[in-house]
Design a protein around this motif. Structure first.
Motif, PDB file in Angstrom:
ATOM      1  N   VAL B  39       0.861  -1.184   0.000  1.00 22.41           N
ATOM      2  CA  VAL B  39       0.000   0.000   0.000  1.00 22.41           C
ATOM      3  C   VAL B  39       0.899   1.237   0.000  1.00 22.41           C
ATOM      4  O   VAL B  39       1.825   1.358   0.810  1.00 22.41           O
ATOM      5  CB  VAL B  39      -0.944  -0.005   1.218  1.00 22.41           C
ATOM      6  CG1 VAL B  39      -1.764   1.282   1.268  1.00 22.41           C
ATOM      7  CG2 VAL B  39      -1.869  -1.217   1.150  1.00 22.41           C
ATOM      8  N   VAL B  40       0.646   2.149  -0.939  1.00 16.65           N
ATOM      9  CA  VAL B  40       1.522   3.320  -1.089  1.00 16.65           C
ATOM     10  C   VAL B  40       0.806   4.636  -0.802  1.00 16.65           C
ATOM     11  O   VAL B  40       1.437   5.685  -0.696  1.00 16.65           O
ATOM     12  CB  VAL B  40       2.131   3.377  -2.510  1.00 16.65           C
ATOM     13  CG1 VAL B  40       3.025   2.180  -2.758  1.00 16.65           C
ATOM     14  CG2 VAL B  40       1.053   3.465  -3.574  1.00 16.65           C
ATOM     15  N   TYR B  41      -0.510   4.603  -0.706  1.00 19.23           N
ATOM     16  CA  TYR B  41      -1.257   5.842  -0.474  1.00 19.23           C
ATOM     17  C   TYR B  41      -2.570   5.480   0.185  1.00 19.23           C
ATOM     18  O   TYR B  41      -3.244   4.537  -0.244  1.00 19.23           O
ATOM     19  CB  TYR B  41      -1.513   6.561  -1.806  1.00 19.23           C
ATOM     20  CG  TYR B  41      -2.386   7.782  -1.687  1.00 19.23           C
ATOM     21  CD1 TYR B  41      -1.853   8.994  -1.239  1.00 19.23           C
ATOM     22  CD2 TYR B  41      -3.737   7.734  -2.028  1.00 19.23           C
ATOM     23  CE1 TYR B  41      -2.659  10.122  -1.128  1.00 19.23           C
ATOM     24  CE2 TYR B  41      -4.539   8.857  -1.921  1.00 19.23           C
ATOM     25  CZ  TYR B  41      -4.006  10.052  -1.474  1.00 19.23           C
ATOM     26  OH  TYR B  41      -4.800  11.156  -1.365  1.00 19.23           O
ATOM     27  N   ASP B  43      -6.118   7.234   1.431  1.00 19.56           N
ATOM     28  CA  ASP B  43      -7.023   8.377   1.519  1.00 19.56           C
ATOM     29  C   ASP B  43      -8.102   7.985   2.527  1.00 19.56           C
ATOM     30  O   ASP B  43      -9.006   7.220   2.209  1.00 19.56           O
ATOM     31  CB  ASP B  43      -7.614   8.671   0.140  1.00 19.56           C
ATOM     32  CG  ASP B  43      -8.595   9.835   0.177  1.00 19.56           C
ATOM     33  OD1 ASP B  43      -8.426  10.719   1.046  1.00 19.56           O
ATOM     34  OD2 ASP B  43      -9.528   9.853  -0.640  1.00 19.56           O
ATOM     35  N   GLU B  59      -9.930   5.553  -0.024  1.00 24.95           N
ATOM     36  CA  GLU B  59      -9.322   4.596  -0.945  1.00 24.95           C
ATOM     37  C   GLU B  59      -7.917   4.222  -0.490  1.00 24.95           C
ATOM     38  O   GLU B  59      -7.231   4.980   0.190  1.00 24.95           O
ATOM     39  CB  GLU B  59      -9.314   5.140  -2.382  1.00 24.95           C
ATOM     40  CG  GLU B  59      -8.571   6.436  -2.549  1.00 24.95           C
ATOM     41  CD  GLU B  59      -8.779   7.041  -3.944  1.00 24.95           C
ATOM     42  OE1 GLU B  59      -9.877   6.883  -4.512  1.00 24.95           O
ATOM     43  OE2 GLU B  59      -7.846   7.678  -4.445  1.00 24.95           O
ATOM     44  N   VAL B  85      -1.344   7.476   7.132  1.00 27.69           N
ATOM     45  CA  VAL B  85      -1.241   8.486   6.069  1.00 27.69           C
ATOM     46  C   VAL B  85       0.243   8.768   5.788  1.00 27.69           C
ATOM     47  O   VAL B  85       0.659   8.865   4.631  1.00 27.69           O
ATOM     48  CB  VAL B  85      -1.981   9.777   6.478  1.00 27.69           C
ATOM     49  CG1 VAL B  85      -1.739  10.893   5.450  1.00 27.69           C
ATOM     50  CG2 VAL B  85      -3.480   9.494   6.609  1.00 27.69           C
ATOM     51  N   ASP B  86       1.031   8.875   6.858  1.00 26.51           N
ATOM     52  CA  ASP B  86       2.458   9.174   6.697  1.00 26.51           C
ATOM     53  C   ASP B  86       3.237   7.974   6.177  1.00 26.51           C
ATOM     54  O   ASP B  86       4.213   8.139   5.445  1.00 26.51           O
ATOM     55  CB  ASP B  86       3.063   9.613   8.047  1.00 26.51           C
ATOM     56  CG  ASP B  86       2.470  10.928   8.533  1.00 26.51           C
ATOM     57  OD1 ASP B  86       1.925  11.674   7.685  1.00 26.51           O
ATOM     58  OD2 ASP B  86       2.534  11.192   9.750  1.00 26.51           O
ATOM     59  N   ASP B  87       2.834   6.770   6.596  1.00 30.12           N
ATOM     60  CA  ASP B  87       3.559   5.560   6.200  1.00 30.12           C
ATOM     61  C   ASP B  87       2.552   4.452   5.882  1.00 30.12           C
ATOM     62  O   ASP B  87       2.251   3.604   6.721  1.00 30.12           O
ATOM     63  CB  ASP B  87       4.501   5.115   7.336  1.00 30.12           C
ATOM     64  CG  ASP B  87       5.231   3.815   6.988  1.00 30.12           C
ATOM     65  OD1 ASP B  87       5.171   3.381   5.807  1.00 30.12           O
ATOM     66  OD2 ASP B  87       5.851   3.233   7.897  1.00 30.12           O
ATOM     67  N   PRO B  88       2.024   4.477   4.655  1.00 32.16           N
ATOM     68  CA  PRO B  88       0.953   3.515   4.292  1.00 32.16           C
ATOM     69  C   PRO B  88       1.384   2.057   4.411  1.00 32.16           C
ATOM     70  O   PRO B  88       0.528   1.175   4.493  1.00 32.16           O
ATOM     71  CB  PRO B  88       0.630   3.887   2.835  1.00 32.16           C
ATOM     72  CG  PRO B  88       1.083   5.305   2.686  1.00 32.16           C
ATOM     73  CD  PRO B  88       2.297   5.424   3.563  1.00 32.16           C
ATOM     74  N   SER B  89       2.693   1.783   4.428  1.00 29.01           N
ATOM     75  CA  SER B  89       3.138   0.387   4.499  1.00 29.01           C
ATOM     76  C   SER B  89       2.753  -0.269   5.831  1.00 29.01           C
ATOM     77  O   SER B  89       2.817  -1.497   5.963  1.00 29.01           O
ATOM     78  CB  SER B  89       4.651   0.280   4.281  1.00 29.01           C
ATOM     79  OG  SER B  89       5.354   0.776   5.398  1.00 29.01           O
TER      80      SER B  89
END
Lengths: 374, 125
Positions: B39-41, B43, B59, B85-89
């Motif tokens: 996961v990279v983003y 929302d 999303e 939000v800052d680190d989606p991983s």
């Protein structure tokens, strides 16, 4: 998932390794083994191992093999020396791209054409049809080879541990027969990652043994198995086109910014290669008034552009994204896109991508996004 | 992979914590995180947003695709996980813990949420 998917010789091994599998051009292929980001970074900094057995090999041989290829393809195959390889394309009569190819010259009058998996049958059919009247044979060798790639800066050292072949003498875009891990292989210094690396064509029954030998030889250097997901982000960073995205039958090589692969001066069949007239016209159009140009886009934000999304400026659609992904190396989303020439210059202001209704700002840059230090 | 027994699950692959003081924590399951890839983003819904059970509220973008985020319950969002939000991983590395997504003051929940065992059978995981 389709029950009719084809499986490579390494299928059982991929499942043993816990790969997430995906359908790709009718083949059940590894998408990733664990994290695609880790796999991407391994290829950039150490080494990665890929199963590319879905690629389509076609052997063209005989006294007129070179003439057939000069007639059928857009490149000048006559200038390819034995043991060398050439990136080229096969076009329709109207100049549209049927596929992009690598042609290896294996002997005086023997060539191996490697087509994309999704186009292998189309290329085989076209070559067979175009061979009429030539003293040459076109042979479907798709089942004769498994293809394993080891890519990344550590790949020469890893391969040296399992072969006596003269890798130092093997230049980029060259291939030679040799023995790797005890099995006969065509060793090619080619790849699709932007890194140094090798592609090893072997008999399918030797694929698993070779894969295990490379895994063992590469473990100290940090080699890991890699799937098609990171292969896509690697080639995207390297600005390499992907058939079906940057290249289609609706585009000529000149429209795709790859007019340099078309050689109007050839050692044979310069005047009658398939598509020559349309390609001359396309070359003139591209020179006089390029319609759209293939550019790079780098996101200022974090939302990811995808193929098919509109590129916009001043509220107008000025182009279309052909490939997009988060770039592990740049740490930002990137894309390749065809945009109107007026907006194609690097640094053009005010360009965005319509991401599900929001116009996200993007910087126009020259391709590639990433180039390795040599 | 194992799905924590104390959580409940939706068929959209979210998990829901027990409700304390009217507030429940929501995330996506390890099965869903694995299916998405890295996961990279993210929302996420904003504090104060009203979410409706089974409807889109954000999303999650991964290397290969973007997926809608649903809420398993209806109510008001009282917190979004800024760490994600800052680190989606975090969604991949700790889907049931640090990778939680948002908290909702629960107004209503649908009757079809699954137990851990039911979800495990449903997801085939």
């Amino acid at each position: 998932m389709s029950n009719t998917s084809r499986h490579t010789a390494l299928d059982a091994l991929h499942r043993e390794l816990g790969a997430t599998m995906t359908d790709f051009a009718g083949w059940d292929m590894p998408l990733r083994y664990a994290s695609e980001r880790d796999e991407h970074n391994a290829v950039r900094t150490r080494a990665g191992l890929f199963d590319l057995s879905h690629m389509g090999e076609i052997t063209v041989s005989g006294p007129a093999a070179v003439d057939l290829l000069n007639h059928a393809l857009v490149g000048n195959i006559g200038s390819v020396g034995v043991g060398r390889a050439r990136y080229t394309m096969i076009c329709q009569a109207d100049g549209g791209i049927l596929d992009d190819l690598i042609v290896y010259r294996l002997g005086e009058s023997e060539y191996m054409v490697v087509a994309n998996a999704g186009n292998a049958q189309v290329v085989l059919d076209a070559l067979t049809e175009r061979a009429a009247g030539f003293d040459a044979q076109v042979r479907d060798d798709r089942d004769a080879y498994a293809l394993i790639a080891v890519q990344g800066p550590e790949s020469p050292g890893i391969l040296k541990a399992v072969t006596d072949a003269d890798l130092d003498g093997l230049k980029y875009y060259a291939g030679l027969p040799g023995t790797v891990a005890g099995v006969p292989a065509l060793i090619a210094r080619t790849g699709y990652t932007g890194e140094d690396g090798f592609e090893l064509f072997v008999a399918p029954e030797h694929a698993e043994g070779l894969w295990r030998a490379l895994t063992e030889a590469g473990a100290p250097a940090g080699l890991i198995p890699c799937g098609l997901s990171c292969r896509d982000t690697l080639r995207l960073e390297a600005g390499m086109p992907l058939y079906g995205h940057e290249l289609t039958t609706a585009l000529t090589p000149f429209d795709a910014g790859l007019g340099r692969v078309v050689k109007f001066e050839k050692t044979s069949h310069a005047d009658d290669f398939v598509g020559v007239e349309a390609l001359r016209a396309a070359a003139e159009r591209a020179e006089a008034a390029p319609p759209r140009k293939l550019v790079g886009l780098v996101a200022e934000g974090r939302r990811v552009p995808r193929a098919g999304m509109s590129v916009v400026a001043d509220g107008q659609v000025i182009g279309e994204v052909t490939s997009g992904a988060p770039s592990p190396t740049l740490g930002k989303p990137i894309a390749m896109a065809y945009v109107d020439a007026a907006h194609a210059a690097p640094g053009t202001a005010g360009v965005g991508v319509d991401i599900r209704g929001t116009h996200e700002p993007y910087e126009v840059v020259a391709l590639p996004f990433y180039k390795r230090q040599k | 992979m194992s799905n924590p027994q104390q959580l409940r699950y939706s068929k959209e692959h979210e998990w829901l914590s027990a409700t304390e003081d009217g507030v429940a924590t929501i995330g996506i399951t390890e099965f869903a995180a694995n299916a998405l890839g890295d996961v990279v983003y993210a929302d996420l819904p904003s504090v104060g947003d009203t979410v409706t059970a089974g409807e889109t509220c954000g999303e999650l973008e991964s290397t290969k695709s973007v997926s809608d985020l649903y809420s398993p319950v209806s109510g008001e969002v009282v917190e979004a996980n800024q760490d994600v939000v800052d680190d989606p991983s975090l969604v991949n590395s700790a889907p049931f813990e640090g990778g939680w997504l948002f908290k909702v003051r629960v107004a209503q929940e649908p009757g079809d949420l699954l137990s851990a065992d039911e979800y495990t059978a449903f997801a085939g995981s």
